[in-house]
Motif scaffolding. Structure first.
Motif, PDB file in Angstrom:
ATOM      1  N   TRP A 152       0.875  -1.170   0.000  1.00  0.00           N
ATOM      2  CA  TRP A 152       0.000   0.000   0.000  1.00  0.00           C
ATOM      3  C   TRP A 152       0.911   1.217   0.000  1.00  0.00           C
ATOM      4  N   ILE A 164      -3.985   6.607   1.025  1.00  0.00           N
ATOM      5  CA  ILE A 164      -3.464   5.631   0.059  1.00  0.00           C
ATOM      6  C   ILE A 164      -3.509   6.230  -1.346  1.00  0.00           C
ATOM      7  N   VAL A 167      -2.071   0.767  -4.815  1.00  0.00           N
ATOM      8  CA  VAL A 167      -2.092  -0.574  -4.226  1.00  0.00           C
ATOM      9  C   VAL A 167      -1.399  -1.509  -5.203  1.00  0.00           C
TER      10      VAL A 167
END
Lengths: 206, 259
Positions: A152, A164, A167
């Motif tokens: 992440w 975030i 990913v």
């Protein structure tokens, strides 16, 4: 004179040591923050999976998760590469909304029906001043691949909560893949940004 | 030695190299090209569509059935066996790259697990060897990756990797046993077994790529390049996979300055 010189040296070292300690503490807190956010996110996903939602409710829940934990402005900007600058402010706004919905849809279809998702062995690494990567293994029971290596990537601005921005599943960055897709669609349509918006709208309608 | 690299590099840079795979290669208009590494995108896309249909009709249902019918312990045993079969190639390529420790570990794993034909991993507690193929060996010797080509059935890869797969097949150590009928039959099943177990293991990931992307061709190409880049980078820099440089790193270089 000698006394003043000593005083200056002492002051300099005091400043230097306190600066180093503060910045190290701040780096450590950034990595810890990012790790705890991943745990919170996983807990949130577990809650959604355990609650008996309809498909539409699930989708709405995942949309909220994406809006809370992800910095969608950065995701939108980076995922369109050089074409972000060519977009009008309305197009930028619409694309940001659509890409958020698309990610929520994909997440709902991937994780919506699975229960007991877990994130194990987390470790955090500082990348430069403004990024942290939290790595670990995502345990997805009853799937063909029950253990997925995940990273992440967080943006960690000093003034704001870490969010975030990417990913990675098994070494594959979703943002890099999204950027290549977006750029390919815009190029195929002669550099017209709105073509990307149309393509995502069509995909969401399916 | 340098002269050999020059010849190899020239070979891989030669645009028409990938055309040996297809007689109807056509390059794309520069304006419409979605990636500079993919000058034969038009032809590649056609082969990709064929591979995609083949996957939908043949491989996906078989992999779905395999996941449903085969119990998880048997799947683990098959995965172990497929991995074990590849170890001699791994040893050879590690040695060619002067990665002696990896070559030793790889041959040790092969020898010990030969007792179970690789179905049971007797060295589960030990660190497994890093996987090395001939494409990585060519990368180690500085051979450029060449254009992206989509090969019928086996899928998209750099032309260096496609060439390396042919070499991997040719230098397959099991070919020494071709006179033994049983071993020969077992060898002929390996490619199918490897493909099915890989597809079954990555069932949801591949389906996500097929059905959830805006342009599955571009997403497949991106996934391939990212995975390959990380594989080559991680071991060449003695990093584990998680800490190896990633293509995503460069995305954020100019984040603050971009408008």
């Amino acid at each position: 004179m000698d006394r003043y010189f000593k005083l200056i040296i002492i002051l300099f070292f005091t400043f230097f040591i306190s600066f180093t300690l503060t910045s190290n503490t701040s780096l450590a807190s950034k990595t810890e923050n990012a790790s705890s956010i991943v745990q919170k996110l996983i807990e949130k996903i577990q809650n959604i999976q355990e609650t008996k939602y309809t498909e539409e409710e699930k989708r709405t829940e995942f949309l909220q998760v994406i809006q809370t934990f992800f910095d969608m402005n950065i995701v939108a900007k980076v995922s369109t590469g050089p074409y972000w600058r060519t977009a009008t402010s309305n197009e930028k706004k619409r694309y940001t909304e659509l890409i958020t919905e698309l990610i929520a849809d994909v997440t709902a279809s991937q994780l919506g029906d699975i229960s007991n998702v877990e994130f194990q062995l987390p470790s955090s690494t500082q990348k430069g001043d403004k990024m942290v990567i939290v790595s670990g293994e995502l345990l997805v029971p009853n799937q063909s691949k029950s253990k997925i290596n995940m990273n992440w990537r967080f943006s960690t601005p000093d003034s704001d909560v870490p969010k975030i921005i990417d990913v990675e599943f098994e070494n594959i960055s979703m943002l890099v893949a999204q950027k290549e897709e977006s750029v390919a669609i815009i190029r195929k349509n002669g550099g017209v940004f709105s073509a990307l918006i149309t393509a995502i709208e069509e995909k969401l309608r399916k | 030695m340098k002269y050999e690299y020059m010849i190899l590099n020239r070979f891989f840079n030669y645009r028409s190299f990938s055309c040996f795979l297809s007689t109807s290669c056509s390059s794309v208009d520069e304006e419409l090209i979605s990636n500079r590494k993919d000058p034969f995108e038009n032809t590649n896309r056609k082969i990709f569509v064929f591979n995609d249909k083949l996957d939908t009709v043949v491989l996906e249902p078989i992999a779905a059935g395999y996941n449903k019918v085969i119990p998880s312990y048997a799947k683990t045993a098959i995965n172990n066996h497929v991995y074990w079969v590849g170890l001699p190639n791994n040893t050879i390529n590690s040695a060619l790259q002067r990665k002696w420790e990896n070559a030793t570990i790889s041959s040790l794993h092969f020898t010990v697990n030969a007792l179970t034909l690789g179905f049971v991993n007797l060295l589960k507690e030990d660190e497994p060897p890093h996987q090395q193929d001939f494409g990585q060996t060519l990368a180690f010797y500085g051979v450029s990756e060449g254009p992206y080509v989509v090969v019928p059935v086996t899928g998209g890869k750099t032309s260096r990797h496609a060439f390396a797969e042919v070499i991997n097949f040719v230098i397959n150590p099991y070919s020494a046993f071709t006179e033994n009928k049983t071993i020969n039959q077992a060898i002929s099943f390996q490619p199918a077994l490897t493909t099915i177990s890989w597809r079954a293991r990555n069932f949801e990931l591949v389906n996500d790529l097929k059905y959830n992307s805006l342009d599955s061709y571009v997403r497949a190409r991106s996934a391939y390049y990212q995975n390959r880049f990380k594989k080559i980078q991680s071991y060449n820099n003695n990093n584990d996979n998680n800490n190896a440089p990633s293509e995503a790193d460069s995305l954020f270089d100019n984040l603050d300055t971009e408008g």
